[in-house]
Design an enzyme around this catalytic site. Structure first.
Site, PDB file in Angstrom:
ATOM      1  N   LYS A 101       3.196 -15.324   1.730  1.00  0.00           N
ATOM      2  CA  LYS A 101       3.642 -16.039   0.462  1.00  0.00           C
ATOM      3  C   LYS A 101       5.130 -16.083   0.668  1.00  0.00           C
ATOM      4  O   LYS A 101       5.779 -15.696  -0.044  1.00  0.00           O
ATOM      5  CB  LYS A 101       3.125 -15.343  -0.592  1.00  0.00           C
ATOM      6  CG  LYS A 101       1.615 -15.494  -0.791  1.00  0.00           C
ATOM      7  CD  LYS A 101       1.156 -16.744  -1.324  1.00  0.00           C
ATOM      8  CE  LYS A 101       1.549 -17.017  -2.922  1.00  0.00           C
ATOM      9  NZ  LYS A 101       1.013 -18.330  -3.301  1.00  0.00           N
TER      10      LYS A 101
ATOM     11  N   TYR B  64       0.948  -1.293   0.134  1.00  0.00           N
ATOM     12  CA  TYR B  64       0.171   0.030   0.010  1.00  0.00           C
ATOM     13  C   TYR B  64       0.904   1.167  -0.148  1.00  0.00           C
ATOM     14  O   TYR B  64       0.488   2.270  -0.384  1.00  0.00           O
ATOM     15  CB  TYR B  64      -0.938   0.003   1.192  1.00  0.00           C
ATOM     16  CG  TYR B  64      -2.394  -0.530   0.951  1.00  0.00           C
ATOM     17  CD1 TYR B  64      -2.328  -1.855   0.565  1.00  0.00           C
ATOM     18  CD2 TYR B  64      -3.493   0.075   1.513  1.00  0.00           C
ATOM     19  CE1 TYR B  64      -3.659  -2.587   0.378  1.00  0.00           C
ATOM     20  CE2 TYR B  64      -4.651  -0.470   1.143  1.00  0.00           C
ATOM     21  CZ  TYR B  64      -4.707  -1.933   0.691  1.00  0.00           C
ATOM     22  OH  TYR B  64      -6.083  -2.370   0.479  1.00  0.00           O
TER      23      TYR B  64
ATOM     24  N   ASP C 240      -6.381  -7.150   3.681  1.00  0.00           N
ATOM     25  CA  ASP C 240      -7.490  -6.614   3.141  1.00  0.00           C
ATOM     26  C   ASP C 240      -8.497  -7.555   2.582  1.00  0.00           C
ATOM     27  O   ASP C 240      -9.417  -7.500   2.635  1.00  0.00           O
ATOM     28  CB  ASP C 240      -7.055  -5.530   2.079  1.00  0.00           C
ATOM     29  CG  ASP C 240      -8.119  -4.680   1.243  1.00  0.00           C
ATOM     30  OD1 ASP C 240      -9.114  -4.166   1.996  1.00  0.00           O
ATOM     31  OD2 ASP C 240      -8.065  -4.667  -0.207  1.00  0.00           O
TER      32      ASP C 240
ATOM     33  N   ASP D 292      -2.723 -17.992   0.313  1.00  0.00           N
ATOM     34  CA  ASP D 292      -3.795 -18.435  -0.980  1.00  0.00           C
ATOM     35  C   ASP D 292      -4.364 -19.737  -0.109  1.00  0.00           C
ATOM     36  O   ASP D 292      -5.589 -19.781  -0.226  1.00  0.00           O
ATOM     37  CB  ASP D 292      -3.350 -18.830  -1.981  1.00  0.00           C
ATOM     38  CG  ASP D 292      -1.889 -19.679  -2.062  1.00  0.00           C
ATOM     39  OD1 ASP D 292      -1.371 -19.804  -0.866  1.00  0.00           O
ATOM     40  OD2 ASP D 292      -1.472 -20.141  -3.346  1.00  0.00           O
TER      41      ASP D 292
ATOM     42  N   ASP E  31     -12.292  -9.429   3.981  1.00  0.00           N
ATOM     43  CA  ASP E  31     -13.708  -9.230   3.073  1.00  0.00           C
ATOM     44  C   ASP E  31     -14.294 -10.710   2.990  1.00  0.00           C
ATOM     45  O   ASP E  31     -15.507 -10.783   3.183  1.00  0.00           O
ATOM     46  CB  ASP E  31     -13.389  -8.614   1.698  1.00  0.00           C
ATOM     47  CG  ASP E  31     -13.609  -7.311   1.620  1.00  0.00           C
ATOM     48  OD1 ASP E  31     -13.437  -6.548   2.657  1.00  0.00           O
ATOM     49  OD2 ASP E  31     -13.969  -6.717   0.710  1.00  0.00           O
TER      50      ASP E  31
HETATM   51  C1  IPM Z   1     -10.443  -1.488   3.836  1.00  0.00           C
HETATM   52  C2  IPM Z   1     -10.687  -0.589   2.440  1.00  0.00           C
HETATM   53  C3  IPM Z   1      -9.702   0.209   2.201  1.00  0.00           C
HETATM   54  C4  IPM Z   1      -8.309  -0.473   2.054  1.00  0.00           C
HETATM   55  C5  IPM Z   1      -9.705   1.209   1.007  1.00  0.00           C
HETATM   56  C6  IPM Z   1     -11.102   2.007   1.264  1.00  0.00           C
HETATM   57  C7  IPM Z   1      -8.531   2.031   1.094  1.00  0.00           C
HETATM   58  O1  IPM Z   1     -10.938  -1.867   1.279  1.00  0.00           O
HETATM   59  O2  IPM Z   1     -10.299  -0.784   4.792  1.00  0.00           O
HETATM   60  O3  IPM Z   1     -10.326  -2.610   3.751  1.00  0.00           O
HETATM   61  O4  IPM Z   1      -7.864  -1.069   1.077  1.00  0.00           O
HETATM   62  O5  IPM Z   1      -7.622  -0.681   2.943  1.00  0.00           O
HETATM   63 MG    MG Z   2     -10.983  -3.788   2.257  1.00  0.00          MG
END
Ligand code: IPM
Ligand code: MG
Length: 367
Positions: free
Chosen positions: A192, A142, A248, A224, A252
């Protein structure tokens, strides 16, 4: 003694509407539990860009540095897609994380009993799930340099750099081990190491830190395979520690185990300040959901649970955090469902503010 300060940054999309409900909860604590905060509100993301031409004004950054905790809604939206990278709404959030040095991002994925049927996975796979992903938040791909899009010969090349120092890995590993010590003493580190040098170093440093926590059972997994195992049998995990990008994505995926992204809070913590509290920013894992913004459909629970995490990690009020989490559990058990939580036939969705009403009623009933 003055009240602790709380900076609220509602942001974009559904951010403001879910935050309105959180403010009602904050007021409830002031009125009913003697827990009052000096609340101030400011702009972040696209909202800040529209007002100031930058996704985070320097004054707002300074306020965030001074606040005892920051609570953020969401940033981003299609309106800002064409903006230069340096002023995109997301940069506002990334600047907060970086300059406050919030290196440990705690993302719990907890499946409420009432929602176990709601996950896309089988009920027995997710029922009772309670895991935490600790995501490194201030480094890695990032932020690594070099980055950019450059010309090379007759074409363009997109570049990002994954970079981790030993100390960056060490400190987030320590946060994860500390958390594991307070939970089930089980930690799985994901990278990884089979293809990335940064992964090799990650594994070495985490293993080294582990020597200071002999009681914690440490395991390692390629990220993975970790994603696959999260979907196959998530209850094998307790605490997972991983880098910024893998964290990240894995968070999710973990969120969906619980039924909806609209349920997941997060805490981003840095080093302790002079008053002993960690630098902290709390935000839902979900984004700004521009497709439903402004329609009163959004689920405020992730943002409300983020405030519960603030009570626990910034304000030494673990019991009040438990109260708020129990209120949400009750509301879900009673069948309250915003549109994202629909699956069962014949259940009418309630609005964002009705979900707020329900949580407040459950809080009243807890007294
Ligand atoms: C998260 C989001 C952020 C990230 C974005 C909005 C910058 O996806 O907090 O998971 O990628 O960290
Ligand atoms: Mg995210």
């Amino acid at each position: 003694m003055s009240n602790p300060s709380l900076l609220i940054l509602p942001g974009d999309g559904i951010g403001p509407e879910v935050m309105t409900q959180v403010r009602r909860i904050i007021d409830w604590y002031g009125t009913n539990r003697g827990l009052s905060f000096d609340v101030s509100e400011d702009l972040v993301g696209g909202a800040a860009y529209d007002a100031h031409g930058t996704p985070l004004h320097d004054d707002t950054m300074a306020k965030a540095q001074d606040a005892d905790a920051v609570l953020l809604g969401a940033v981003g939206g299609p309106k800002y897609d064409e903006l230069d990278f340096s002023v995109k709404p997301e940069r506002g959030l990334l600047r907060l994380r970086k300059e406050m040095d919030l290196y440990a991002n705690l993302r719990p994925a907890q499946c409420f009993d009432a929602l176990a049927d709601f996950s896309s996975l089988k009920t027995e796979v997710v029922a009772g799930l309670d895991i935490v992903i600790v995501r490194e938040l201030t480094s890695g791909i990032y932020f690594g340099e070099p980055r950019g899009i450059i010309e090379e010969g007759n074409e363009r090349v997109g570049i990002n750099t994954q970079r981790y120092t030993e100390s960056e890995i060490d400190r987030v590993a320590r946060s994860a081990f500390e958390l594991a010590m307070r939970r089930n003493k089980k930690l799985c580190s994901m990278e990884k190491a089979n293809v990335m040098e940064s992964g090799v170093l990650w594994r070495e440093v985490v293993t080294e830190v582990g020597k200071d926590y002999p009681e914690v059972e440490l395991s390692h997994m390629y990220a993975d395979a970790g994603a696959m195992q999260l979907c196959r049998w998530p209850k094998q995990f307790d605490v997972i520690v991983t880098d910024n990008l893998f964290g990240d994505m894995l968070s999710d995926a973990a969120a969906m185990l619980t039924g909806s992204l609209g349920m997941l809070p997060s805490a981003s913590l840095g080093a302790p300040m002079a008053n002993g509290r960690p630098k902290a920013l709390y935000e839902p894992v979900h984004g700004s959901a521009p497709d439903i913004a402004g329609q009163g459909k959004a689920n405020p629970i992730a943002c409300i649970l983020s405030f519960a995490m603030a009570l626990r990690y910034s304000f030494d009020s673990g019991e009040e955090a438990d109260r708020l989490e129990a209120a949400i559990e009750q509301v879900l058990a009673d069948g309250a469902r915003t549109a994202d939580l629909l699956g069962e036939d014949g259940v009418e969705p309630i609005s964002t503010s009705e979900m707020g009403d329900a949580v407040l009623a459950a809080l009243d009933a807890s007294l």
